[in-house]
Scaffold this motif. Sequence first.
Motif, PDB file in Angstrom:
ATOM      1  N   PRO A  47       0.830  -1.222   0.000  1.00 28.42           N
ATOM      2  CA  PRO A  47       0.000   0.000   0.000  1.00 28.42           C
ATOM      3  C   PRO A  47       0.861   1.268   0.000  1.00 28.42           C
ATOM      4  O   PRO A  47       2.037   1.233   0.325  1.00 28.42           O
ATOM      5  CB  PRO A  47      -0.783  -0.120   1.312  1.00 28.42           C
ATOM      6  N   GLU A  48       0.237   2.386  -0.353  1.00 25.36           N
ATOM      7  CA  GLU A  48       0.903   3.694  -0.315  1.00 25.36           C
ATOM      8  C   GLU A  48       0.912   4.159   1.134  1.00 25.36           C
ATOM      9  O   GLU A  48      -0.132   4.325   1.758  1.00 25.36           O
ATOM     10  CB  GLU A  48       0.147   4.694  -1.183  1.00 25.36           C
ATOM     11  N   LEU A  49       2.107   4.365   1.682  1.00 31.93           N
ATOM     12  CA  LEU A  49       2.237   4.722   3.092  1.00 31.93           C
ATOM     13  C   LEU A  49       2.831   6.107   3.310  1.00 31.93           C
ATOM     14  O   LEU A  49       2.861   6.587   4.443  1.00 31.93           O
ATOM     15  CB  LEU A  49       3.108   3.678   3.804  1.00 31.93           C
ATOM     16  N   LYS A  50       3.310   6.763   2.271  1.00 33.34           N
ATOM     17  CA  LYS A  50       3.953   8.068   2.425  1.00 33.34           C
ATOM     18  C   LYS A  50       2.969   9.085   2.994  1.00 33.34           C
ATOM     19  O   LYS A  50       1.832   9.188   2.535  1.00 33.34           O
ATOM     20  CB  LYS A  50       4.498   8.569   1.089  1.00 33.34           C
ATOM     21  N   ILE A 104       8.116   9.046   5.206  1.00 36.25           N
ATOM     22  CA  ILE A 104       8.530   9.885   4.079  1.00 36.25           C
ATOM     23  C   ILE A 104       9.068   9.051   2.922  1.00 36.25           C
ATOM     24  O   ILE A 104       9.208   9.551   1.822  1.00 36.25           O
ATOM     25  CB  ILE A 104       9.565  10.962   4.492  1.00 36.25           C
ATOM     26  N   ASP A 105       9.369   7.765   3.194  1.00 34.14           N
ATOM     27  CA  ASP A 105       9.859   6.891   2.128  1.00 34.14           C
ATOM     28  C   ASP A 105       9.581   5.446   2.513  1.00 34.14           C
ATOM     29  O   ASP A 105       9.516   5.118   3.703  1.00 34.14           O
ATOM     30  CB  ASP A 105      11.349   7.114   1.894  1.00 34.14           C
ATOM     31  N   THR A 143      10.973   4.816   6.171  1.00 35.25           N
ATOM     32  CA  THR A 143      11.819   5.900   6.655  1.00 35.25           C
ATOM     33  C   THR A 143      10.895   6.962   7.234  1.00 35.25           C
ATOM     34  O   THR A 143       9.984   7.419   6.554  1.00 35.25           O
ATOM     35  CB  THR A 143      12.667   6.482   5.514  1.00 35.25           C
ATOM     36  N   LEU A 144      11.149   7.325   8.490  1.00 35.22           N
ATOM     37  CA  LEU A 144      10.273   8.270   9.183  1.00 35.22           C
ATOM     38  C   LEU A 144      10.846   9.677   9.176  1.00 35.22           C
ATOM     39  O   LEU A 144      12.063   9.873   9.171  1.00 35.22           O
ATOM     40  CB  LEU A 144      10.060   7.819  10.628  1.00 35.22           C
ATOM     41  N   ASN A 145       9.930  10.636   9.198  1.00 31.65           N
ATOM     42  CA  ASN A 145      10.289  12.052   9.273  1.00 31.65           C
ATOM     43  C   ASN A 145      10.584  12.394  10.733  1.00 31.65           C
ATOM     44  O   ASN A 145       9.759  12.165  11.600  1.00 31.65           O
ATOM     45  CB  ASN A 145       9.126  12.900   8.755  1.00 31.65           C
ATOM     46  N   PRO A 146      11.767  12.929  11.036  1.00 31.73           N
ATOM     47  CA  PRO A 146      12.045  13.298  12.431  1.00 31.73           C
ATOM     48  C   PRO A 146      11.198  14.487  12.876  1.00 31.73           C
ATOM     49  O   PRO A 146      10.476  15.087  12.081  1.00 31.73           O
ATOM     50  CB  PRO A 146      13.532  13.643  12.424  1.00 31.73           C
ATOM     51  N   SER A 147      11.320  14.826  14.148  1.00 29.65           N
ATOM     52  CA  SER A 147      10.480  15.909  14.700  1.00 29.65           C
ATOM     53  C   SER A 147      10.925  17.284  14.245  1.00 29.65           C
ATOM     54  O   SER A 147      10.195  18.251  14.406  1.00 29.65           O
ATOM     55  CB  SER A 147      10.504  15.848  16.223  1.00 29.65           C
ATOM     56  N   PHE A 150      15.042  15.917   7.859  1.00 29.36           N
ATOM     57  CA  PHE A 150      13.689  16.413   8.088  1.00 29.36           C
ATOM     58  C   PHE A 150      13.111  16.927   6.776  1.00 29.36           C
ATOM     59  O   PHE A 150      13.770  17.628   6.033  1.00 29.36           O
ATOM     60  CB  PHE A 150      13.714  17.528   9.127  1.00 29.36           C
ATOM     61  N   ASN A 151      11.875  16.561   6.479  1.00 28.93           N
ATOM     62  CA  ASN A 151      11.189  17.019   5.277  1.00 28.93           C
ATOM     63  C   ASN A 151       9.958  17.805   5.719  1.00 28.93           C
ATOM     64  O   ASN A 151       9.005  17.223   6.231  1.00 28.93           O
ATOM     65  CB  ASN A 151      10.781  15.826   4.408  1.00 28.93           C
ATOM     66  N   PRO A 152       9.948  19.133   5.527  1.00 29.98           N
ATOM     67  CA  PRO A 152       8.820  19.941   6.014  1.00 29.98           C
ATOM     68  C   PRO A 152       7.508  19.685   5.271  1.00 29.98           C
ATOM     69  O   PRO A 152       6.457  20.115   5.721  1.00 29.98           O
ATOM     70  CB  PRO A 152       9.305  21.385   5.799  1.00 29.98           C
TER      71      PRO A 152
END
Length: 184
Positions: free
Chosen positions: A47-50, A86-87, A105-109, A76-78
Amino acid sequence: MSIVQFITSKTFLKQLALAFVAIAVLTFLMLRWLSYTTNHGKFETVPELKGKSIAVAEIELKENNLVMQIQDSANFNPKYPKFSVIDQDPPSGEKVKENRKIYLTLNPSGYRKIQVPDLRERTFRQAKPMLEALGFTIGKITYIDYLGKDEVVRLNFEGKKINAGDLLPKTSKIDIVLGNGKRP
């Protein structure tokens, strides 16, 4: 008995035929077993998880009989919410086997913190590329009475003086106070 007589004997030919039959039966059984144990022809769609949170991603992966493997990210991706995906690897829409690990891959805080370099008594021409190379942006430039013309006197962040070695988030806007070449 010679080799030619042995190869053309009834006993040898019978043993050779039994060996071929045994190999054929074992090959057939092995292929059936492999087809059964590897779920041949049965796939799950990734599935699409982004942009989704970890909890939502985990639910969607469990519904599709897939396993989540989280990878940290320092970038970090704003464009994405904090702690969202994010990926992903493999990408969405790909066909994979049941219980396959999907790497997220998770976006940090926020942006990672970077140490401010010591720029005192350096010219603006030297300081600007150093700050930009570290990921900072140049904010307001002001001049004060100081003997060194265009020499960095101090750095400010959000109106407060910062020192060399202080940690600031990447992409922070740093204001620079330069000397105007006049005695104070």
